[in-house]
Scaffold this active site. Structure first.
Site, short mmCIF file in Angstrom:
data_model
loop_
_atom_site.label_atom_id
_atom_site.label_comp_id
_atom_site.label_asym_id
_atom_site.label_seq_id
_atom_site.Cartn_x
_atom_site.Cartn_y
_atom_site.Cartn_z
N LYS A 189 0.84 -1.20 0.00
CA LYS A 189 0.00 0.00 0.00
C LYS A 189 0.87 1.25 0.00
O LYS A 189 0.59 2.22 -0.71
CB LYS A 189 -0.94 -0.01 1.22
CG LYS A 189 -2.08 -1.01 1.08
CD LYS A 189 -2.83 -1.26 2.39
CE LYS A 189 -3.85 -2.39 2.19
NZ LYS A 189 -4.51 -2.82 3.43
N GLN B 234 -5.44 -1.56 9.60
CA GLN B 234 -5.14 -2.86 8.99
C GLN B 234 -5.67 -3.98 9.87
O GLN B 234 -5.39 -4.04 11.07
CB GLN B 234 -3.61 -3.00 8.78
CG GLN B 234 -3.20 -4.25 8.06
CD GLN B 234 -3.65 -4.30 6.59
OE1 GLN B 234 -3.79 -3.28 5.95
NE2 GLN B 234 -3.91 -5.50 6.09
N ASP C 63 -11.50 2.58 3.51
CA ASP C 63 -11.72 1.13 3.41
C ASP C 63 -13.19 0.81 3.14
O ASP C 63 -13.51 -0.31 2.75
CB ASP C 63 -11.32 0.47 4.75
CG ASP C 63 -10.12 -0.46 4.63
OD1 ASP C 63 -9.81 -0.89 3.51
OD2 ASP C 63 -9.50 -0.74 5.67
N1 GUN Z 1 -6.63 -6.97 5.90
C1 GUN Z 1 -6.67 -7.71 4.76
N2 GUN Z 1 -7.24 -7.00 3.77
C2 GUN Z 1 -7.56 -5.79 4.28
C3 GUN Z 1 -8.17 -4.61 3.76
O1 GUN Z 1 -8.54 -4.52 2.59
N3 GUN Z 1 -8.31 -3.58 4.62
C4 GUN Z 1 -7.92 -3.66 5.91
N4 GUN Z 1 -8.11 -2.59 6.67
N5 GUN Z 1 -7.35 -4.72 6.43
C5 GUN Z 1 -7.18 -5.78 5.63
#
Ligand code: GUN
Length: 286
Positions: free
Chosen positions: A53, A97, A123
């Site tokens: 990211k 996350q 998100d």
């Molecule tokens: N953990 C695995 N995929 C994601 C995601 O798309 N967003 C978040 N916040 N955590 C994750």
């Protein structure tokens, strides 16, 4: 029949180029789109995702930073962090996350996701964002379902009038995915662990979205010839090899379109996160 294999990485690069243009336009107005990721604990997969990211953000012209905590972080510290980021006008997007460390309960995780300012919910996990999606109103849409819709569009698959089957009913993938397909005028069935005769339900589908987290669950003889199959799963098989929820080899012989794992949905999720950060920055700027 042999399926067309979609290159998620190439399509994600196309999305990221669109986002980079938007970020550049914002920067020209003195606005630097900003993302903060909260990463707690030492889950190795999360560390990989967060690094990806960060790299994608940099390439798009988005200012991203990660706030890191150990696995022993308290709920109160996480709450204080979210409050601080909510109040910071340079932060347009906040991403917590998941999963959070075991010391943070499911209820506390929900409370933290709900504490994020809905205007910064890149998100799309906040109940307000999900509610807007249900109502068909503009909102932040969860990144993985957005990425799946774009993959279908890039493959020339119009969901209108088609039968779509979503396997998995999570709040972050299955449910928003079903809503997006419904909005695109598909006839949608959502399957889950208690669905009876799952193969028979899947056999009816023109579009299959596998988002259940079970290695190679979906077999070739479940698939209607020519169907579009999008594999959201990221699993390790018995030998530790990365694989999706779809048995790639057998499904590729029957499907019309298929996404691989890796390099399918994964890069699209990250690209749509960048998309949402620019959207948040643009909205904040009016
Ligand atoms: N953990 C695995 N995929 C994601 C995601 O798309 N967003 C978040 N916040 N955590 C994750």
């Amino acid at each position: 029949m042999s399926a067309t294999i979609l290159d998620g990485r190439a399509i994600a690069l196309k999305v990221r180029a669109e986002v980079a243009q938007r970020a550049q336009a914002l920067r020209a107005r003195g606005i630097v789109p900003g993302l903060v990721v909260i990463l707690a604990g030492d889950d190795p997969a999360s560390a990989v995702y967060v690094r990806s990211k960060g790299r994608a953000a940099e390439a798009c012209g988005i200012a991203a930073r990660t706030v890191r905590f150990g696995a022993d972080v308290s709920f109160a510290t996480l709450q204080a962090t979210v409050a601080e980021l909510n109040a910071d006008p340079a932060v347009h997007g906040i991403l917590i996350q998941l999963p959070l460390p075991p010391g943070v309960s499911a209820e506390q995780t929900t409370a933290l996701l709900e504490q994020v300012d809905p205007a910064k919910d890149v998100d799309g996990f906040h109940p307000q964002s999900l509610g807007h999606l249900v109502a068909g109103e503009p909102t932040f849409v969860a990144c993985t379902p957005s990425g799946c819709m774009r993959l279908l569009a890039e493959a020339g698959v119009d969901p209108q009038g088609k039968r779509a089957v979503v396997i998995g009913r999570s709040t972050i993938v299955g449910k928003p995915m079903a809503l997006l397909l419904l909005q695109a005028h598909a006839t949608v069935t959502v399957c889950h662990s208690r669905t009876q005769d799952l193969p028979a339900v899947v056999r009816d589908a023109d579009i299959v979205i596998a988002a259940v987290g079970r290695a190679r669950l979906v077999k070739g003889d479940w698939i209607k010839p020519g169907a579009a199959v999008i594999d959201v799963g990221i699993n390790r098989d018995g030998e530790g090899k990365l694989c999706g929820d779809v048995d790639f080899e057998s499904v590729a012989l029957v499907a019309g379109v298929l996404t691989p794992v890796p390099r399918g949905v994964g890069p699209m999720t990250i690209a749509y996160l960048m998309h949402n950060v620019c959207l948040a920055a643009a909205r904040a700027a009016g």
